[in-house]
Design an enzyme around this catalytic site. Structure first.
Site, PDB file in Angstrom:
ATOM      1  N   ALA A  75       0.958  12.801 -29.637  1.00  0.00           N
ATOM      2  CA  ALA A  75       0.645  11.386 -29.825  1.00  0.00           C
ATOM      3  C   ALA A  75       1.429  10.513 -28.853  1.00  0.00           C
ATOM      4  O   ALA A  75       0.955   9.459 -28.419  1.00  0.00           O
ATOM      5  CB  ALA A  75       0.950  10.972 -31.263  1.00  0.00           C
ATOM      6  N   ASP A  95       4.282  -3.182  15.101  1.00  0.00           N
ATOM      7  CA  ASP A  95       4.377  -3.047  16.540  1.00  0.00           C
ATOM      8  C   ASP A  95       3.612  -4.198  17.181  1.00  0.00           C
ATOM      9  O   ASP A  95       2.770  -4.846  16.546  1.00  0.00           O
ATOM     10  CB  ASP A  95       3.791  -1.697  16.967  1.00  0.00           C
ATOM     11  CG  ASP A  95       4.068  -1.390  18.423  1.00  0.00           C
ATOM     12  OD1 ASP A  95       5.074  -1.896  18.956  1.00  0.00           O
ATOM     13  OD2 ASP A  95       3.279  -0.654  19.034  1.00  0.00           O
ATOM     14  N   ASN A 109      -1.030   4.546 -28.137  1.00  0.00           N
ATOM     15  CA  ASN A 109      -0.258   5.742 -28.456  1.00  0.00           C
ATOM     16  C   ASN A 109       0.908   5.440 -29.396  1.00  0.00           C
ATOM     17  O   ASN A 109       1.257   6.256 -30.251  1.00  0.00           O
ATOM     18  CB  ASN A 109       0.251   6.400 -27.169  1.00  0.00           C
ATOM     19  CG  ASN A 109      -0.833   7.178 -26.456  1.00  0.00           C
ATOM     20  OD1 ASN A 109      -1.688   6.604 -25.796  1.00  0.00           O
ATOM     21  ND2 ASN A 109      -0.813   8.493 -26.594  1.00  0.00           N
TER      22      ASN A 109
END
Length: 883
Positions: A277, A323, A687
């Site tokens: 989980a 550059d 979650n």
């Protein structure tokens, strides 16, 4: 004195300074010292690329969970977790391997054939068969095969911009240079990988393979270690934080469980559930696919992305080292200024005439254009400028004549009677042509002081006027003024002479004026730099060219720099880095132009700014840029004019060499990070709610609440698809109006963690309320209660996606609602949930029971409540922030 041109004899009939090596000796040296090849960094094989996908803390935790599942004979859970690990690895492997193989053609820089003198004969040999001591023959159009010291040179010019950053070709001569002189000043040497643009020469090879300047730079490239990108570090840190939270909750659960007399086996099984989980298994997949989507978007803008995480990292960049030659400029010379006797005219790129107040028909202008065309050995076509051949200054003169609608073809038709080539002694070139009434016409160009010394009159729009000593002094002052502005100058003059006999051309010339040249800026650079400035990104020019030239280009492209500090040269940089003090550090901090910088010093500058906490991008196209390109957080190579070594070292390759594409990449990087932050907030809140639900159910004595396979199903399907839809958002059009993120800022800031926790608590409370209502009042069995929790969590997470538009954003202005991918993801997830109920094997695997209308209501209630409460929470936080 003018001499009639004669065809050059073949090279083998010229007197030779040396006869060259024998073929036998050359073969012996080749066997002893190895081929003339520069080692390139080998790409990882497929096994290493695949193995790299398994090197993360997330994989380790999931692997441990799978091991425990097998140990407890929970084979279905174990195989499901292994399948998740394998799926993540295969997606990452496929994308990274494709990026690596797409660069397989950019593995080496060099030439296939070289001409050398062996046994007194000119022979063509493979470039990698050239050895030290060979006499190398070069001419216009060839690439030098090895480092060598000149023994003959006829008007030899070599484009060394890939090594030195110099826009103009270096004119070669035999005079030895001082020991330790910079590459740009070593006029008697040739270097591997540079291009001959004019003349011919012979040189004795002094270095091959890794012993060349190109080989030394390649070694720097291989030694410049690349560190993990900020996104990779942040995702890993996020996984650690989630695991830390899980460990804390698991310990709490174990302690409480032991006090309640729960068996150790049951506690370990619950710990497995918590581990599953805690980790959003879909996060790496979604992040990879979101980056891949950004990669595809950039590909449509001609940007090749070699490493997916590089896209997001560029979005957090706050320093860009660029550059000059070929990046900010076009890497081709153009006439910038005409200083005529009647006044000075500055020409913009593409100007079709000489400017206001200057007639194309006056005598002075016509004579100047005529000299520009006649005293010229270059070829140029206005319909195919890239096919031009010859000295870049001569090409620029022809381009000026064509732009001014001068009759170039008619002028060249008069033919050339004689020529005196340019040489380092006279510093002049002169040509003799037919003129009217049987007279001849001498066209002269060269160094201003030499041409002025030979002039007695000056051509104005009103006719010839005497050239006084005071006027000559003023012209020399004008030459200095142009040189201080970084411009290269040529003086032009002419004379009408009798054709009989050879004239003494060095006297009685008529002065026409000065032509000043500059490598013009790319047209898209100015708006791109303005966007960078508005976005809070500092752009710093780092070049091997002259400081005055670099500062002039900086002014032309509107690169912000402090005039008080000007440019820092490579020599000054050595002292500033070796003996740092307050003034020196202040100068380094405020300087935006670095000139005459070596490849190693570019590497030092990148390291210096990285040590100060900046995220550094480095753009370039030359071999000299490659070490810094690899060391930088993001190396951006130019693909059209760039070298293969630079492209191999970079993380991004611009296929169109457009600086504007860098801005597009920055914008996409910012959008991608915003999308990643949005779906990470969504996944973490989802979650965390799963962790809280499992922990609360266990502490209340109701078992695990959810099965491991049910959590895996939610994490892989109902989480992944909405999260992916969030990751594919188009972003705000004002994303480039904000300053860069702090380079050390995590994906989840403290406020985000508080918000995610608040969302998780809300989701857990409404789910547990529904679950306990069903169990407490005897409305459902334990199995049906589990299903209510499972489907209720799925529904709450799906509707929770609409809370991700931003704190306080009302639904009517919710851009998530206008995201078609979100609605597609919701439809797909609902379809998959229906399959789990109606497909028997899935029902059995997930433990789904028949559900009645009451159970359905208890499932839908928390989903709707989560959407409403989430909106109210966002509104409340928004009002609090405005106080």
């Amino acid at each position: 004195m003018l001499v009639a041109p004669a065809p050059s004899p073949p090279p083998t009939s010229l007197p030779l300074p040396v006869t060259g090596l024998s073929e036998a000796e050359a073969q012996r040296r080749l066997l002893a010292n190895g081929p003339n090849a520069v080692a390139s960094a080998a790409g990882d094989n497929w096994g290493r690329v695949l193995l790299r996908q398994f090197r993360s803390l997330t994989v380790a935790v999931l692997g441990a969970a799978a091991g425990f599942s097998f140990a407890f004979d929970e084979r279905a859970e174990g195989f499901a977790i292994l399948a998740v690990i394998l799926l993540n690895a295969l997606i990452g492997f496929w994308l990274e391997w494709n990026a690596q193989t797409s660069m397989a053609a950019l593995r080496r820089l060099g030439v296939s054939v070289a001409r050398v003198l062996r046994d007194g004969q000119v022979r063509a040999v493979p470039a990698d068969a050239v050895v030290v001591g060979d006499v190398l023959l070069v001419e216009a159009g060839e690439v030098v095969a090895a480092d060598a010291e000149l023994v003959e040179a006829q008007q030899l010019q070599v484009n060394e911009s890939a090594l030195t950053g110099e826009s103009m070709p270096a004119t070669k001569q035999l005079t030895p240079t001082a020991d330790g002189a910079p590459l740009a000043e070593q006029r008697n040497r040739l270097f591997k990988g540079t291009a001959v643009v004019n003349g011919t020469g012979r040189a004795v090879v002094t270095g091959v393979g890794g012993a060349t300047q190109l080989g030394a730079i390649t070694t720097l490239v291989q030694q410049a270690r690349h560190t993990a990108t900020p996104l990779e570090v942040k995702l890993e840190n996020l996984a650690r934080q989630l695991i830390f939270i899980t460990v804390g909750l698991a310990l709490l659960f174990v302690v409480v469980g032991l006090l309640q007399g729960v068996s150790v086996v049951d506690l370990l099984k619950t710990a497995i559930v918590l581990a599953v989980a805690a980790i959003p298994e879909g996060m790496s997949i979604v992040a990879t696919l979101a980056l891949a989507n950004g990669m595809l978007r950039l590909a449509r803008h001609q940007v090749l992305v070699k490493r997916l995480a590089a896209v997001e990292t560029l979005g957090s960049t706050d320093i860009i080292f660029t550059d000059k030659t070929g990046t900010l400029t076009q890497n081709r010379m153009a006439v910038h200024t005409l200083w005529l006797p009647d006044g000075r005219v500055e020409l913009a790129a593409g100007t079709p005439s000489l400017g206001p107040g200057h007639s194309l028909n006056d005598a002075a202008t016509q004579h100047l254009l005529r000299v520009a065309v006649l005293c010229n050995n270059a070829t140029y076509s206005p319909t195919d400028a890239d096919a031009a051949l010859g000295d870049p200054l001569e090409v620029a003169l022809l381009a000026l004549a064509h732009r001014s609608q001068f009759d170039v073809a008619g002028t060249l038709a008069v033919g050339r009677l004689a020529e005196q080539p340019f040489n380092s002694d006279t510093r002049l070139m002169a040509t003799l042509h037919r003129h009217t009434d049987g007279q001849g016409w001498v066209a002269v160009k060269g160094a201003a002081e030499e041409v002025l010394r030979s002039c007695t009159s000056v051509q104005t729009a009103d006719g010839l006027q005497p050239l006084t000593a005071q006027e000559q002094t003023r012209w020399l002052q004008r030459v200095d003024e142009l040189a201080q502005a970084g411009l290269r100058t040529l003086a032009l003059a002419y004379r009408v002479v009798p054709t009989a006999g050879q004239p003494d051309w060095a006297h009685e010339l008529s002065w026409l004026g000065l032509v000043a040249f500059l490598d013009p800026p790319r047209p898209e650079v100015i708006p791109a730099l303005e966007t960078c400035h508005r976005a809070g990104i500092r752009v710093i020019m780092v070049t091997g060219d002259h400081p005055a030239t670099a500062l002039t280009v900086a002014r032309q492209v509107h690169l912000p720099f402090d005039a008080e500090y000007g440019a820092i040269t490579g020599t000054e940089l050595v002292h500033l880095l070796a003996h740092p003090n307050g003034a020196g550090r202040r100068r380094l901090r405020h300087t935006a132009v670095f000139a005459r910088v070596s490849p190693a010093q570019k590497l030092d500058l990148v390291s210096l700014y990285q040590q100060q906490g900046h995220v550094v991008a480095m753009t370039g196209d030359g071999v000299n840029d490659a070490p810094a390109l690899k060391k930088a957080d993001i190396g951006v190579a130019m693909g059209l004019r760039g070298t293969q070594v630079a492209a191999e070292a970079a993380a991004l390759v611009l296929r169109d060499d457009s600086f504007a594409s860098i801005v597009t990449a920055v914008e996409q990087g910012r959008i991608i990070f915003t999308n990643i932050r949005r779906f990470v907030l969504y996944l973490v809140s989802c979650n965390l709610s799963e962790i809280l639900v499992v922990t609360a159910a266990g502490l209340a004595g109701h078992g695990m609440g959810l099965l491991p396979l049910q959590i895996l199903f939610l994490n892989l399907l109902t989480d992944v698809f909405p999260a992916l839809a969030l990751g594919l958002g188009k972003g705000s059009p004002k994303v480039m109006h904000d300053p860069p993120r702090h380079p050390q800022a995590p994906i989840m800031r403290p406020g985000d963690w508080r918000l995610a926790t608040a969302y998780a608590v809300l989701m857990s409370l409404v789910l547990l309320a529904s679950y306990y209502a069903a169990r407490h009042y005897g409305l459902a069995s334990a199995a049906v209660g589990n299903n209510i929790l499972f489907y209720g969590l799925a529904g709450a997470q799906l509707l929770h996606v609409f809370n991700m538009a931003g704190v306080g954003t009302p639904l009517r202005h919710n851009d998530v609602l206008r995201n078609g991918y979100v609605w597609l993801a919701l439809a797909l997830c609902i379809g998959l949930l229906l399959l789990t109920y109606f497909v028997t094997p899935l029902r059995t695997l997930l433990g789904v029971q028949p559900l009645n209308q009451l159970a359905l209501g208890l499932i839908l209630a928390p989903a709707v409540a989560m959407l409403v409460l989430g909106q109210l929470l966002g509104l409340g936080l928004s009002k609090r922030a405005k106080r």
